[in-house]
Design a protein around this motif. Structure first.
Motif, short mmCIF file in Angstrom:
data_model
loop_
_atom_site.label_atom_id
_atom_site.label_comp_id
_atom_site.label_asym_id
_atom_site.label_seq_id
_atom_site.Cartn_x
_atom_site.Cartn_y
_atom_site.Cartn_z
N ALA A 1 -31.45 -1.06 -10.72
CA ALA A 1 -30.69 -0.18 -9.84
C ALA A 1 -31.13 1.26 -10.03
CB ALA A 1 -29.19 -0.32 -10.11
N ARG A 2 -31.32 1.64 -11.29
CA ARG A 2 -31.73 3.02 -11.58
C ARG A 2 -33.08 3.32 -10.94
NH1 ARG A 2 -31.99 3.13 -17.14
NH2 ARG A 2 -29.76 3.49 -17.29
N ARG A 3 -34.00 2.35 -11.09
CA ARG A 3 -35.33 2.57 -10.51
C ARG A 3 -35.27 2.64 -8.99
NH1 ARG A 3 -38.29 -1.88 -12.41
NH2 ARG A 3 -36.88 -1.95 -14.15
N LEU B 1 -22.76 5.51 -4.09
CA LEU B 1 -22.15 6.41 -5.08
C LEU B 1 -21.83 5.65 -6.38
CD1 LEU B 1 -19.70 8.50 -2.86
CD2 LEU B 1 -21.81 9.27 -3.94
N ILE B 2 -21.35 4.43 -6.24
CA ILE B 2 -20.98 3.66 -7.43
C ILE B 2 -22.23 3.19 -8.18
CG2 ILE B 2 -19.84 1.54 -8.24
CD1 ILE B 2 -17.71 2.00 -6.15
N ARG B 3 -23.23 2.78 -7.40
CA ARG B 3 -24.49 2.39 -8.02
C ARG B 3 -25.02 3.54 -8.89
NH1 ARG B 3 -27.29 1.13 -3.30
NH2 ARG B 3 -26.27 -0.83 -2.82
N ARG B 4 -24.87 4.76 -8.35
CA ARG B 4 -25.34 5.93 -9.10
C ARG B 4 -24.52 6.13 -10.38
NH1 ARG B 4 -26.04 11.02 -5.32
NH2 ARG B 4 -23.88 11.34 -5.89
N LYS B 5 -23.22 5.91 -10.28
CA LYS B 5 -22.36 6.05 -11.47
C LYS B 5 -22.77 5.04 -12.54
CE LYS B 5 -18.10 7.74 -9.28
NZ LYS B 5 -17.98 9.06 -9.91
N ILE B 6 -23.12 3.84 -12.10
CA ILE B 6 -23.50 2.80 -13.06
C ILE B 6 -24.88 3.11 -13.65
CG2 ILE B 6 -24.03 0.34 -13.35
CD1 ILE B 6 -21.97 -0.22 -11.13
N ALA B 7 -25.81 3.51 -12.78
CA ALA B 7 -27.17 3.79 -13.24
C ALA B 7 -27.19 4.96 -14.23
CB ALA B 7 -28.07 4.08 -12.05
N GLU C 1 -19.38 -6.26 -2.31
CA GLU C 1 -20.84 -6.27 -2.10
C GLU C 1 -21.57 -5.98 -3.41
OE1 GLU C 1 -22.62 -6.82 0.78
OE2 GLU C 1 -20.85 -7.19 2.02
N LEU C 2 -21.01 -5.08 -4.22
CA LEU C 2 -21.64 -4.77 -5.50
C LEU C 2 -21.54 -5.97 -6.45
CD1 LEU C 2 -20.49 -1.07 -5.92
CD2 LEU C 2 -22.86 -1.85 -5.78
N GLU C 3 -20.49 -6.74 -6.29
CA GLU C 3 -20.37 -7.98 -7.07
C GLU C 3 -21.49 -8.92 -6.68
OE1 GLU C 3 -16.60 -10.02 -6.92
OE2 GLU C 3 -15.62 -8.21 -7.65
N ARG C 4 -21.71 -9.01 -5.36
CA ARG C 4 -22.76 -9.91 -4.89
C ARG C 4 -24.11 -9.48 -5.45
NH1 ARG C 4 -21.73 -10.61 1.09
NH2 ARG C 4 -19.68 -10.91 0.18
N GLU C 5 -24.32 -8.17 -5.58
CA GLU C 5 -25.58 -7.67 -6.16
C GLU C 5 -25.64 -7.91 -7.65
OE1 GLU C 5 -26.26 -3.55 -5.35
OE2 GLU C 5 -26.47 -3.88 -3.20
N GLY C 6 -24.49 -8.18 -8.25
CA GLY C 6 -24.47 -8.46 -9.68
C GLY C 6 -24.13 -7.26 -10.55
N LEU C 7 -24.02 -6.08 -9.93
CA LEU C 7 -23.73 -4.89 -10.75
C LEU C 7 -22.29 -4.90 -11.26
CD1 LEU C 7 -25.60 -1.99 -8.92
CD2 LEU C 7 -26.06 -2.93 -11.19
N GLY D 1 -24.83 5.81 -16.19
CA GLY D 1 -24.06 5.55 -17.40
C GLY D 1 -22.67 6.20 -17.37
N GLU D 2 -22.36 6.89 -16.26
CA GLU D 2 -21.02 7.46 -16.12
C GLU D 2 -19.99 6.32 -16.14
OE1 GLU D 2 -20.52 9.95 -12.64
OE2 GLU D 2 -18.34 9.91 -12.90
N TRP D 3 -20.39 5.20 -15.57
CA TRP D 3 -19.62 3.97 -15.69
C TRP D 3 -20.43 3.04 -16.61
CZ3 TRP D 3 -17.13 1.87 -10.55
CH2 TRP D 3 -16.23 2.83 -10.06
N PRO D 4 -20.09 2.99 -17.90
CA PRO D 4 -20.94 2.27 -18.86
C PRO D 4 -20.83 0.75 -18.71
CG PRO D 4 -19.33 3.74 -19.96
CD PRO D 4 -18.94 3.63 -18.52
N PRO D 5 -21.89 0.04 -19.15
CA PRO D 5 -21.91 -1.43 -19.05
C PRO D 5 -20.71 -2.04 -19.75
CG PRO D 5 -24.00 -0.58 -19.95
CD PRO D 5 -23.11 0.58 -19.73
N GLY D 6 -20.14 -3.06 -19.14
CA GLY D 6 -19.04 -3.78 -19.77
C GLY D 6 -17.68 -3.13 -19.59
N HIS D 7 -17.67 -1.89 -19.07
CA HIS D 7 -16.37 -1.23 -18.90
C HIS D 7 -15.62 -1.75 -17.68
CE1 HIS D 7 -16.04 2.33 -21.75
NE2 HIS D 7 -17.01 1.56 -22.21
#
Lengths: 232, 133
Positions: B86-88, B20-26, B59-65, B28-34
Protein backbone atom coordinates in the motif's frame (compact mmCIF):
# COMPACT_ATOMS: atom_id res chain seq x y z
CA UNK A 1 -33.05 -1.34 3.89
CA UNK A 2 -36.74 -0.67 3.51
CA UNK A 3 -38.56 1.93 1.47
CA UNK A 4 -39.74 4.80 3.62
CA UNK A 5 -41.10 7.12 0.99
CA UNK A 6 -42.67 6.11 -2.27
CA UNK A 7 -43.84 8.63 -4.85
CA UNK A 8 -45.54 7.62 -8.11
CA UNK A 9 -46.47 9.99 -10.92
CA UNK A 10 -46.82 13.00 -8.66
CA UNK A 11 -48.11 16.11 -10.37
CA UNK A 12 -49.07 19.37 -8.73
CA UNK A 13 -50.12 22.63 -10.34
CA UNK A 14 -50.90 26.01 -8.88
CA UNK A 15 -53.22 27.70 -11.39
CA UNK A 16 -50.88 28.29 -14.33
CA UNK A 17 -48.51 25.40 -15.02
CA UNK A 18 -47.41 22.33 -13.12
CA UNK A 19 -44.89 22.85 -10.33
CA UNK A 20 -44.18 19.15 -10.16
CA UNK A 21 -44.61 17.00 -13.21
CA UNK A 22 -44.98 13.26 -13.09
CA UNK A 23 -42.37 12.77 -10.37
CA UNK A 24 -41.66 9.18 -9.29
CA UNK A 25 -39.04 8.26 -6.72
CA UNK A 26 -38.24 6.05 -3.75
CA UNK A 27 -36.38 6.96 -0.60
CA UNK A 28 -35.07 4.25 1.72
CA UNK A 29 -34.82 4.51 5.46
CA UNK A 30 -31.44 5.16 7.00
CA UNK A 31 -30.42 7.65 4.33
CA UNK A 32 -29.44 11.30 4.20
CA UNK A 33 -30.88 12.67 1.00
CA UNK A 34 -30.04 15.97 -0.65
CA UNK A 35 -32.89 17.57 -2.56
CA UNK A 36 -31.31 20.09 -4.85
CA UNK A 37 -32.47 22.45 -7.50
CA UNK A 38 -32.64 26.20 -8.04
CA UNK A 39 -35.22 28.38 -6.32
CA UNK A 40 -38.70 27.79 -7.63
CA UNK A 41 -38.00 24.32 -9.01
CA UNK A 42 -40.59 22.63 -6.79
CA UNK A 43 -38.54 21.55 -3.77
CA UNK A 44 -40.76 23.25 -1.19
CA UNK A 45 -43.93 21.98 -2.86
CA UNK A 46 -42.54 18.44 -2.78
CA UNK A 47 -41.76 18.75 0.94
CA UNK A 48 -45.16 20.22 1.73
CA UNK A 49 -46.89 17.36 -0.04
CA UNK A 50 -44.82 14.76 1.82
CA UNK A 51 -45.46 16.59 5.10
CA UNK A 52 -49.21 16.51 4.44
CA UNK A 53 -49.64 20.29 4.10
CA UNK A 54 -50.80 20.13 0.50
CA UNK A 55 -53.37 17.50 -0.32
CA UNK A 56 -54.71 18.45 -3.77
CA UNK A 57 -52.14 16.69 -5.89
CA UNK A 58 -52.31 13.95 -8.50
CA UNK A 59 -50.44 10.69 -8.10
CA UNK A 60 -49.52 8.50 -5.17
CA UNK A 61 -47.45 9.46 -2.16
CA UNK A 62 -46.77 6.92 0.57
CA UNK A 63 -44.89 7.74 3.75
CA UNK A 64 -44.05 4.54 5.60
CA UNK A 65 -46.94 2.79 3.91
CA UNK A 66 -49.69 5.37 4.26
CA UNK A 67 -50.59 8.55 2.41
CA UNK A 68 -49.64 11.86 4.06
CA UNK A 69 -52.10 12.55 6.87
CA UNK A 70 -52.49 12.21 10.60
CA UNK A 71 -50.36 9.05 10.80
CA UNK A 72 -47.56 10.34 8.61
CA UNK A 73 -47.52 13.69 10.42
CA UNK A 74 -46.70 11.84 13.59
CA UNK A 75 -43.78 10.22 11.79
CA UNK A 76 -42.49 13.09 9.68
CA UNK A 77 -40.78 16.11 11.21
CA UNK A 78 -40.98 19.09 8.87
CA UNK A 79 -38.81 22.19 9.02
CA UNK A 80 -40.46 24.83 6.84
CA UNK A 81 -38.51 27.60 5.21
CA UNK A 82 -40.40 30.26 7.13
CA UNK A 83 -41.19 30.37 10.81
CA UNK A 84 -44.72 29.86 12.09
CA UNK A 85 -44.15 31.06 15.64
CA UNK A 86 -45.38 34.33 17.09
CA UNK A 87 -42.51 36.78 17.64
CA UNK A 88 -43.32 37.10 21.33
CA UNK A 89 -42.63 33.47 22.16
CA UNK A 90 -39.41 32.61 24.01
CA UNK A 91 -37.11 29.75 23.02
CA UNK A 92 -38.12 27.82 26.14
CA UNK A 93 -41.80 28.43 25.34
CA UNK A 94 -41.39 27.06 21.83
CA UNK A 95 -39.75 23.97 23.28
CA UNK A 96 -42.65 23.45 25.70
CA UNK A 97 -45.11 23.85 22.86
CA UNK A 98 -43.37 21.16 20.83
CA UNK A 99 -43.22 18.90 23.89
CA UNK A 100 -47.01 19.27 24.18
CA UNK A 101 -47.66 18.69 20.49
CA UNK A 102 -45.43 15.74 19.77
CA UNK A 103 -45.21 12.56 21.76
CA UNK A 104 -41.80 11.78 20.26
CA UNK A 105 -40.27 15.11 21.36
CA UNK A 106 -37.15 14.88 23.52
CA UNK A 107 -37.04 18.02 25.69
CA UNK A 108 -33.64 17.16 27.15
CA UNK A 109 -32.12 16.91 23.71
CA UNK A 110 -33.65 20.23 22.68
CA UNK A 111 -32.20 21.98 25.73
CA UNK A 112 -28.77 20.48 25.09
CA UNK A 113 -28.85 21.63 21.47
CA UNK A 114 -29.95 25.09 22.59
CA UNK A 115 -26.80 25.29 24.68
CA UNK A 116 -24.65 24.00 21.85
CA UNK A 117 -25.90 26.71 19.54
CA UNK A 118 -25.45 29.36 22.25
CA UNK A 119 -29.12 30.27 22.37
CA UNK A 120 -30.68 31.61 25.57
CA UNK A 121 -33.88 29.84 26.65
CA UNK A 122 -35.33 33.18 27.81
CA UNK A 123 -34.75 34.96 24.51
CA UNK A 124 -37.77 36.08 22.52
CA UNK A 125 -38.06 35.05 18.91
CA UNK A 126 -38.44 38.63 17.70
CA UNK A 127 -35.14 39.65 19.28
CA UNK A 128 -33.30 36.84 17.53
CA UNK A 129 -31.44 37.25 14.25
CA UNK A 130 -32.69 35.31 11.25
CA UNK A 131 -29.91 32.77 11.72
CA UNK A 132 -30.80 32.28 15.39
CA UNK A 133 -34.46 31.73 14.54
CA UNK A 134 -33.48 29.14 11.97
CA UNK A 135 -31.31 27.38 14.50
CA UNK A 136 -34.14 27.27 17.03
CA UNK A 137 -36.52 25.81 14.45
CA UNK A 138 -33.99 23.20 13.49
CA UNK A 139 -33.44 22.25 17.14
CA UNK A 140 -37.18 21.73 17.57
CA UNK A 141 -37.52 19.64 14.45
CA UNK A 142 -34.46 17.50 15.12
CA UNK A 143 -35.42 16.85 18.74
CA UNK A 144 -38.29 14.68 17.63
CA UNK A 145 -37.69 10.96 17.22
CA UNK A 146 -39.23 10.95 13.76
CA UNK A 147 -38.84 8.49 10.91
CA UNK A 148 -38.54 11.20 8.32
CA UNK A 149 -37.01 14.63 8.78
CA UNK A 150 -37.90 17.11 6.06
CA UNK A 151 -35.55 20.07 6.25
CA UNK A 152 -36.41 22.78 3.75
CA UNK A 153 -33.40 25.06 3.24
CA UNK A 154 -32.11 24.79 6.82
CA UNK A 155 -28.81 26.43 5.92
CA UNK A 156 -30.04 29.57 4.19
CA UNK A 157 -29.42 32.33 6.73
CA UNK A 158 -26.86 30.49 8.78
CA UNK A 159 -23.18 31.37 9.06
CA UNK A 160 -20.57 28.78 8.00
CA UNK A 161 -19.55 27.90 11.59
CA UNK A 162 -23.12 27.12 12.58
CA UNK A 163 -23.55 25.24 9.31
CA UNK A 164 -20.89 22.81 10.49
CA UNK A 165 -22.71 22.33 13.80
CA UNK A 166 -25.93 21.63 11.93
CA UNK A 167 -24.27 19.01 9.74
CA UNK A 168 -22.76 17.55 12.88
CA UNK A 169 -26.20 17.39 14.51
CA UNK A 170 -27.61 15.65 11.44
CA UNK A 171 -24.79 13.11 11.38
CA UNK A 172 -24.99 12.49 15.13
CA UNK A 173 -28.70 12.04 14.86
CA UNK A 174 -28.28 9.49 12.09
CA UNK A 175 -30.08 6.23 12.63
CA UNK A 176 -30.82 3.27 10.42
CA UNK A 177 -34.50 3.77 11.09
CA UNK A 178 -34.79 7.37 10.06
CA UNK A 179 -34.16 9.40 6.97
CA UNK A 180 -33.23 13.03 6.56
CA UNK A 181 -34.26 14.86 3.40
CA UNK A 182 -32.56 18.22 3.16
CA UNK A 183 -33.16 20.76 0.45
CA UNK A 184 -30.48 23.30 -0.30
CA UNK A 185 -28.85 25.34 -2.98
CA UNK A 186 -25.58 25.51 -0.99
CA UNK A 187 -24.46 22.16 -2.32
CA UNK A 188 -20.76 22.71 -1.97
CA UNK A 189 -20.92 22.89 1.83
CA UNK A 190 -23.02 19.81 2.40
CA UNK A 191 -22.56 17.36 -0.43
CA UNK A 192 -20.19 15.18 1.58
CA UNK A 193 -22.97 14.13 3.95
CA UNK A 194 -25.45 12.97 1.32
CA UNK A 195 -26.12 9.30 0.59
CA UNK A 196 -28.51 10.04 -2.21
CA UNK A 197 -29.35 13.02 -4.29
CA UNK A 198 -32.62 14.14 -5.82
CA UNK A 199 -32.38 16.87 -8.43
CA UNK A 200 -35.40 18.71 -9.73
CA UNK A 201 -35.45 21.01 -12.72
CA UNK A 202 -38.57 22.98 -13.62
CA UNK A 203 -40.78 20.51 -11.79
CA UNK A 204 -39.25 17.44 -13.45
CA UNK A 205 -37.19 14.84 -11.69
CA UNK A 206 -33.72 14.99 -13.20
CA UNK A 207 -31.71 12.75 -10.89
CA UNK A 208 -32.56 10.33 -8.11
CA UNK A 209 -29.57 8.15 -7.29
CA UNK A 210 -26.73 7.64 -4.86
CA UNK A 211 -24.39 10.62 -4.64
CA UNK A 212 -21.29 8.50 -5.20
CA UNK A 213 -22.77 6.83 -8.26
CA UNK A 214 -23.50 10.27 -9.72
CA UNK A 215 -19.87 11.25 -9.08
CA UNK A 216 -18.69 8.02 -10.67
CA UNK A 217 -20.97 8.42 -13.67
CA UNK A 218 -20.26 12.09 -14.37
CA UNK A 219 -16.77 12.54 -12.96
CA UNK A 220 -18.10 15.66 -11.30
CA UNK A 221 -18.89 16.69 -7.76
CA UNK A 222 -22.57 17.34 -7.06
CA UNK A 223 -21.77 21.04 -7.00
CA UNK A 224 -20.04 20.91 -10.39
CA UNK A 225 -22.82 18.83 -11.88
CA UNK A 226 -25.44 21.22 -10.53
CA UNK A 227 -23.66 24.18 -12.09
CA UNK A 228 -23.41 22.32 -15.37
CA UNK A 229 -27.09 21.40 -15.48
CA UNK A 230 -28.44 24.75 -14.35
CA UNK A 231 -26.08 26.91 -16.35
CA UNK A 232 -27.79 30.12 -17.42
CA UNK B 1 -5.75 10.64 -7.76
CA UNK B 2 -5.51 13.85 -5.79
CA UNK B 3 -7.54 13.97 -2.64
CA UNK B 4 -9.13 17.05 -1.28
CA UNK B 5 -10.01 16.92 2.39
CA UNK B 6 -13.19 18.79 1.70
CA UNK B 7 -14.51 15.93 -0.43
CA UNK B 8 -15.68 18.23 -3.19
CA UNK B 9 -14.06 16.62 -6.20
CA UNK B 10 -15.79 14.42 -8.73
CA UNK B 11 -14.26 11.30 -7.19
CA UNK B 12 -16.74 9.19 -5.20
CA UNK B 13 -16.35 10.04 -1.53
CA UNK B 14 -15.92 6.45 -0.41
CA UNK B 15 -12.85 6.22 -2.68
CA UNK B 16 -11.50 9.45 -1.23
CA UNK B 17 -11.92 8.11 2.29
CA UNK B 18 -10.28 4.80 1.35
CA UNK B 19 -7.31 6.79 0.10
CA UNK B 20 -7.06 8.83 3.32
CA UNK B 21 -7.23 5.72 5.48
CA UNK B 22 -4.75 3.84 3.31
CA UNK B 23 -2.39 6.76 3.91
CA UNK B 24 -2.95 6.59 7.67
CA UNK B 25 -2.11 2.89 7.63
CA UNK B 26 0.90 3.25 5.33
CA UNK B 27 2.36 6.07 7.42
CA UNK B 28 1.89 4.14 10.65
CA UNK B 29 -0.49 6.74 12.07
CA UNK B 30 -2.81 3.77 12.33
CA UNK B 31 -0.37 1.05 13.46
CA UNK B 32 -0.69 -2.64 12.49
CA UNK B 33 -2.98 -4.67 14.72
CA UNK B 34 -4.64 -1.63 16.25
CA UNK B 35 -8.35 -1.27 16.55
CA UNK B 36 -10.20 0.92 14.07
CA UNK B 37 -12.62 3.44 15.65
CA UNK B 38 -16.34 2.79 15.24
CA UNK B 39 -18.03 3.69 11.95
CA UNK B 40 -20.14 6.35 13.57
CA UNK B 41 -17.17 8.00 15.25
CA UNK B 42 -15.18 8.00 12.01
CA UNK B 43 -18.13 9.36 10.06
CA UNK B 44 -18.33 12.31 12.41
CA UNK B 45 -14.59 12.84 12.30
CA UNK B 46 -14.49 12.89 8.51
CA UNK B 47 -17.79 14.77 8.35
CA UNK B 48 -19.37 12.20 6.06
CA UNK B 49 -22.34 9.94 6.07
CA UNK B 50 -22.06 6.70 8.11
CA UNK B 51 -23.15 4.64 5.08
CA UNK B 52 -20.32 6.12 3.02
CA UNK B 53 -17.84 5.38 5.81
CA UNK B 54 -19.15 1.82 6.10
CA UNK B 55 -18.64 1.29 2.40
CA UNK B 56 -15.07 2.63 2.50
CA UNK B 57 -14.18 0.35 5.43
CA UNK B 58 -15.75 -2.71 3.78
CA UNK B 59 -13.76 -2.09 0.62
CA UNK B 60 -10.56 -1.78 2.66
CA UNK B 61 -11.43 -5.09 4.28
CA UNK B 62 -11.72 -6.61 0.84
CA UNK B 63 -8.24 -5.27 0.06
CA UNK B 64 -7.01 -6.90 3.24
CA UNK B 65 -5.77 -3.73 4.92
CA UNK B 66 -8.49 -4.06 7.54
CA UNK B 67 -10.05 -7.16 9.01
CA UNK B 68 -13.13 -7.50 11.06
CA UNK B 69 -13.70 -9.79 14.00
CA UNK B 70 -17.26 -10.66 14.60
CA UNK B 71 -17.63 -9.28 18.10
CA UNK B 72 -14.43 -7.39 18.80
CA UNK B 73 -14.66 -4.88 15.95
CA UNK B 74 -12.39 -3.93 13.12
CA UNK B 75 -8.59 -4.03 13.16
CA UNK B 76 -5.70 -2.91 11.02
CA UNK B 77 -3.91 -5.80 9.38
CA UNK B 78 -0.68 -7.13 10.87
CA UNK B 79 0.48 -8.24 7.46
CA UNK B 80 3.39 -5.84 6.95
CA UNK B 81 3.83 -7.00 3.36
CA UNK B 82 0.35 -5.73 2.51
CA UNK B 83 1.05 -2.46 4.27
CA UNK B 84 4.31 -2.13 2.34
CA UNK B 85 2.51 -2.69 -0.92
CA UNK B 86 0.00 0.00 0.00
CA UNK B 87 2.83 2.37 0.89
CA UNK B 88 4.55 1.75 -2.41
CA UNK B 89 1.28 2.24 -4.28
CA UNK B 90 0.82 5.63 -2.65
CA UNK B 91 4.41 6.60 -3.36
CA UNK B 92 3.97 5.69 -7.01
CA UNK B 93 0.93 7.94 -7.26
CA UNK B 94 2.83 10.86 -5.74
CA UNK B 95 5.80 10.27 -8.04
CA UNK B 96 3.56 10.01 -11.09
CA UNK B 97 1.99 13.36 -10.24
CA UNK B 98 5.34 14.93 -9.54
CA UNK B 99 7.01 13.71 -12.71
CA UNK B 100 4.03 14.73 -14.80
CA UNK B 101 4.11 18.24 -13.36
CA UNK B 102 7.87 18.59 -13.74
CA UNK B 103 7.79 17.35 -17.32
CA UNK B 104 4.95 19.80 -17.90
CA UNK B 105 7.29 22.56 -16.75
CA UNK B 106 9.82 21.41 -19.35
CA UNK B 107 12.32 19.52 -17.18
CA UNK B 108 14.00 16.44 -18.58
CA UNK B 109 14.45 13.22 -16.64
CA UNK B 110 18.06 13.91 -15.87
CA UNK B 111 17.39 17.48 -14.66
CA UNK B 112 14.62 16.21 -12.42
CA UNK B 113 16.94 13.66 -10.82
CA UNK B 114 19.57 16.37 -10.29
CA UNK B 115 17.08 18.77 -8.74
CA UNK B 116 15.68 16.13 -6.42
CA UNK B 117 19.20 15.08 -5.39
CA UNK B 118 20.21 18.66 -4.62
CA UNK B 119 16.99 19.35 -2.71
CA UNK B 120 17.49 16.24 -0.59
CA UNK B 121 21.08 17.28 0.15
CA UNK B 122 19.93 20.75 1.21
CA UNK B 123 17.42 19.22 3.53
CA UNK B 124 19.95 16.93 5.20
CA UNK B 125 22.29 19.92 5.66
CA UNK B 126 19.67 22.11 7.28
CA UNK B 127 18.56 19.25 9.50
CA UNK B 128 22.13 18.74 10.67
CA UNK B 129 22.49 22.47 11.36
CA UNK B 130 19.34 22.42 13.43
CA UNK B 131 20.69 19.54 15.44
CA UNK B 132 23.96 21.37 16.08
CA UNK B 133 22.17 24.50 17.27
Amino acid sequence: MSTLLEIRNLTKSYGKGPVLQNVSLNVDSGRIVGVIGPNGCGKTTLFKIIAGLISDYQGTVMVDGSPPGVKSKAEASFLPENTYFDGGIKAAGAISMFADFYRDFDRQKALELLKRFNLEPGMKLKSMSKGMQEKLQLILVMSRAAKLYLLDEPLGGIDPAARDIILDVILKNYSENSTVMLSTHLIHDVERVFDDVIMIKDGNLLVSESADSLRERTGMSLDQYFREVFKC
Amino acid sequence: MLINDKFDSGVPIYLQIMHLIRRKIASGEWPPGHRVPAVRELALKFGVNPNTMQRALSELEREGLLRSERTAGRFITENTELIDTARRGLAEQILDDFIEQMTGLGFTGQRITELVGRELENRTCSEQKEEEE
